[in-house]
Design a protein around this motif. Structure first.
Motif, PDB file in Angstrom:
ATOM      1  N   SER A   1      -5.820  -4.167 -11.319  1.00 33.58           N
ATOM      2  CA  SER A   1      -6.026  -2.531 -11.087  1.00 33.58           C
ATOM      3  C   SER A   1      -7.077  -2.277 -11.855  1.00 33.58           C
ATOM      4  CB  SER A   1      -4.677  -2.004 -10.763  1.00 33.58           C
ATOM      5  OG  SER A   1      -4.942  -0.482 -11.211  1.00 33.58           O
TER       6      SER A   1
ATOM      7  N   GLU B   1      -9.992   0.959   0.933  1.00 37.83           N
ATOM      8  CA  GLU B   1      -8.693   1.544   0.295  1.00 37.83           C
ATOM      9  C   GLU B   1      -8.291   0.838  -0.846  1.00 37.83           C
ATOM     10  OE1 GLU B   1      -6.608   1.305   3.949  1.00 37.83           O
ATOM     11  OE2 GLU B   1      -7.257   3.108   4.510  1.00 37.83           O
ATOM     12  N   TYR B   2      -8.584  -0.460  -0.803  1.00 37.46           N
ATOM     13  CA  TYR B   2      -8.274  -1.496  -2.118  1.00 37.46           C
ATOM     14  C   TYR B   2      -9.086  -1.042  -3.207  1.00 37.46           C
ATOM     15  CZ  TYR B   2      -6.865  -5.974  -4.071  1.00 37.46           C
ATOM     16  OH  TYR B   2      -6.285  -6.801  -4.619  1.00 37.46           O
TER      17      TYR B   2
ATOM     18  N   TYR C   1       0.736  -1.149   0.035  1.00 34.68           N
ATOM     19  CA  TYR C   1      -0.058  -0.003   0.127  1.00 34.68           C
ATOM     20  C   TYR C   1       0.826   1.440  -0.034  1.00 34.68           C
ATOM     21  CZ  TYR C   1       1.229   0.332   4.818  1.00 34.68           C
ATOM     22  OH  TYR C   1       1.893   0.255   6.503  1.00 34.68           O
TER      23      TYR C   1
ATOM     24  N   LYS D   1      -4.714   8.649   4.541  1.00 36.58           N
ATOM     25  CA  LYS D   1      -5.674   7.950   3.597  1.00 36.58           C
ATOM     26  C   LYS D   1      -4.730   7.063   3.002  1.00 36.58           C
ATOM     27  CE  LYS D   1     -10.023  10.020   3.625  1.00 36.58           C
ATOM     28  NZ  LYS D   1     -11.144  10.306   2.613  1.00 36.58           N
ATOM     29  N   ASP D   2      -4.817   5.542   3.180  1.00 33.61           N
ATOM     30  CA  ASP D   2      -4.003   4.701   2.249  1.00 33.61           C
ATOM     31  C   ASP D   2      -4.662   4.344   0.956  1.00 33.61           C
ATOM     32  OD1 ASP D   2      -2.235   4.806   4.146  1.00 33.61           O
ATOM     33  OD2 ASP D   2      -2.691   2.967   5.429  1.00 33.61           O
ATOM     34  N   GLN D   3      -4.034   3.783   0.109  1.00 37.76           N
ATOM     35  CA  GLN D   3      -4.176   3.082  -1.101  1.00 37.76           C
ATOM     36  C   GLN D   3      -3.751   1.920  -1.073  1.00 37.76           C
ATOM     37  OE1 GLN D   3      -3.125   6.051  -4.187  1.00 37.76           O
ATOM     38  NE2 GLN D   3      -4.843   5.569  -5.257  1.00 37.76           N
TER      39      GLN D   3
ATOM     40  N   GLY E   1     -10.801   1.687  -3.583  1.00 42.28           N
ATOM     41  CA  GLY E   1     -10.988   3.245  -4.274  1.00 42.28           C
ATOM     42  C   GLY E   1     -12.156   3.807  -4.076  1.00 42.28           C
TER      43      GLY E   1
ATOM     44  N   MET F   1      -2.031   4.414  -9.885  1.00 43.39           N
ATOM     45  CA  MET F   1      -2.445   4.701  -8.387  1.00 43.39           C
ATOM     46  C   MET F   1      -2.742   6.307  -8.288  1.00 43.39           C
ATOM     47  SD  MET F   1      -0.617   1.993  -5.952  1.00 43.39           S
ATOM     48  CE  MET F   1      -1.995   2.242  -4.659  1.00 43.39           C
TER      49      MET F   1
ATOM     50  N   ARG G   1      -5.861   7.081  -9.888  1.00 41.69           N
ATOM     51  CA  ARG G   1      -7.117   6.785  -9.360  1.00 41.69           C
ATOM     52  C   ARG G   1      -7.521   7.519  -8.047  1.00 41.69           C
ATOM     53  NH1 ARG G   1      -7.232   0.459  -7.194  1.00 41.69           N
ATOM     54  NH2 ARG G   1      -6.188   1.538  -5.190  1.00 41.69           N
ATOM     55  N   LYS G   2      -6.471   8.185  -7.423  1.00 41.95           N
ATOM     56  CA  LYS G   2      -6.632   8.849  -6.164  1.00 41.95           C
ATOM     57  C   LYS G   2      -7.328  10.073  -6.195  1.00 41.95           C
ATOM     58  CE  LYS G   2      -2.136  10.674  -5.085  1.00 41.95           C
ATOM     59  NZ  LYS G   2      -0.824  10.234  -4.570  1.00 41.95           N
TER      60      LYS G   2
END
Lengths: 228, 228
Positions: free
Chosen positions: A144, A184-185, A64, A71-73, A187, B145, B148-149
């Motif tokens: 993804s 978080e996975y 991650y 805020k994690d991704q 989105g 990523m 995406r965020k």
DNA sequence: ATCACTTTATGATAAATATCACTTTCGTGG
DNA sequence: CCACGAAAGTGATATTTATCATAAAGTGAT
């Protein structure tokens, strides 16, 4: 905690170390270190220096990135014999993501310089390594994109099916991550993960008991996952 | 159209072929084929058999997947000396994505079996190759990523800045892709790409003349890109 | 130049998703 | 065992984003 080296039993060996003789395997073995981790442990953090090439012998970890406001991704969830050192390990001096333990795990760490040194000498080994890296990285990228193209319902159905297959222990399984981590996975927000799961429950597609999930109507979930 | 082999001039050579002697380079050179493509050409399609390892000598191409209803998802845009054969090329027998030409391009194709054969013999070459693959793949994943965020505004600001830096020819640059393709890259609708660009224009952050874009207020765009 | 077709553009509206507020449940450390 | 904080859960509302409709401008082929 360091534990006994058992490369000879390693599942990865056939694919990965077919190029090693018994002797070479012994040397390799002495260079590496198996380490046991507990749920919640951090293996390494984004920005840490890359010292080892690591793979997961058993357990479950998450890869991650942490954003500005905590805020994690989540990039992906790795299971047994997945590589934890994935992407930049051969090209970057510092990690570009963090790894944390979801379920008690054993990781094998191999000094990255040593890995590179072997690569220079043993083509078959390197080709095997590259194929494995290539396969895993490809899977991550495709997954993804798979997630990105779905709406909220599709995303939640997708991840439930993914975990149910990944963990498979029968119709009932234990979610390896919290609702927040699912969010978080995927989105999306935590509330929408919970809400969507509640809807699935009301429509009798799943049963929920905390982290325990039963897939009741797999066909319908697959419909939602493909269509949504 | 096959064109003259000029590996010795290849920018990639220093990083990638430092392990080759002049003689070996000659052999390598005879195995490979440079091919010129025009805007709109398809290099290969998802599902096609993997025959070559390919990289881009000049021009611009997109890597993408086609969904059920003709809705494409763009994985990334590749520029000069990026690998076009990225991910599954060493692990999959068939391509997992398609590649199409955005701007007239020259690609170098190397037989994949030959690539693997060299890998077995030349460790330095393989390590270099792996490092390069690793770096590009890492970049793709991180960018995915990154996109995406962000929200719609952040996404559009991000891609405009990306192109302006990638293509850099001064304050004005030509967008290499249509609004629809931008949408497919960002995972939003075409209308919202256009609308957001119009808003940026009204706020005097950019000027628009068809595909010609001028970045007027880079700082503000960067703010939007980081925050949104 | 004209026609057909795509791209760009804008507005109105609908749908999806996030945010906020709050309650309940769960799990852990003291 | 209790208390505390985190996680799970739900509803109301605001915001964002998609969808639909329609028009103008650009593009290519004949």
């Amino acid at each position: 905690m360091a534990i006994k080296c058992d490369c000879e039993q390693c599942e990865l060996r056939t694919a990965f170390f077919e190029s090693f003789s018994q002797d070479e395997l012994g040397i390799f073995c002495s260079q590496k270190a198996d380490t046991a981790y507990k749920r919640g442990d951090i293996i390494f953090l984004e920005g840490d220096e890359v010292k080892n090439f690591s793979y997961l012998k058993s357990g479950l970890v998450k890869l991650y990135k942490t954003g500005s406001l905590g805020k994690d991704q989540i990039l992906t969830i790795a299971g047994p014999f997945d590589f934890v050192s994935l992407l930049g390990v051969f090209s970057e001096s510092h990690h570009t993501y963090s790894v944390a333990v979801l379920e008690d795990s054993v990781l094998c760490h191999i000094d990255i310089s040593y890995m590179k040194a072997i690569a220079l000498k043993n083509g078959l080994y390197t080709l095997n390594l590259m194929q494995k890296l290539s396969a895993i990285t490809n899977k991550i990228i495709l997954e993804s994109m798979d997630i990105r193209k779905r709406n909220t319902h599709g995303k939640v159905a997708f991840i439930l099916l993914k975990f149910s297959k990944m963990i498979y222990t029968g119709p009932v399984f234990e979610l390896p991550i919290s609702r927040r981590e699912m969010a978080e996975y995927l989105g999306i927000t935590t509330e929408n993960v919970i809400r969507t799961m509640s809807e699935f429950r009301k429509e009798r597609l799943i049963r929920i008991n905390g982290r325990e999930i039963e897939i009741v109507d797999q066909k319908a979930l697959e419909q939602i996952s493909s269509f949504g």
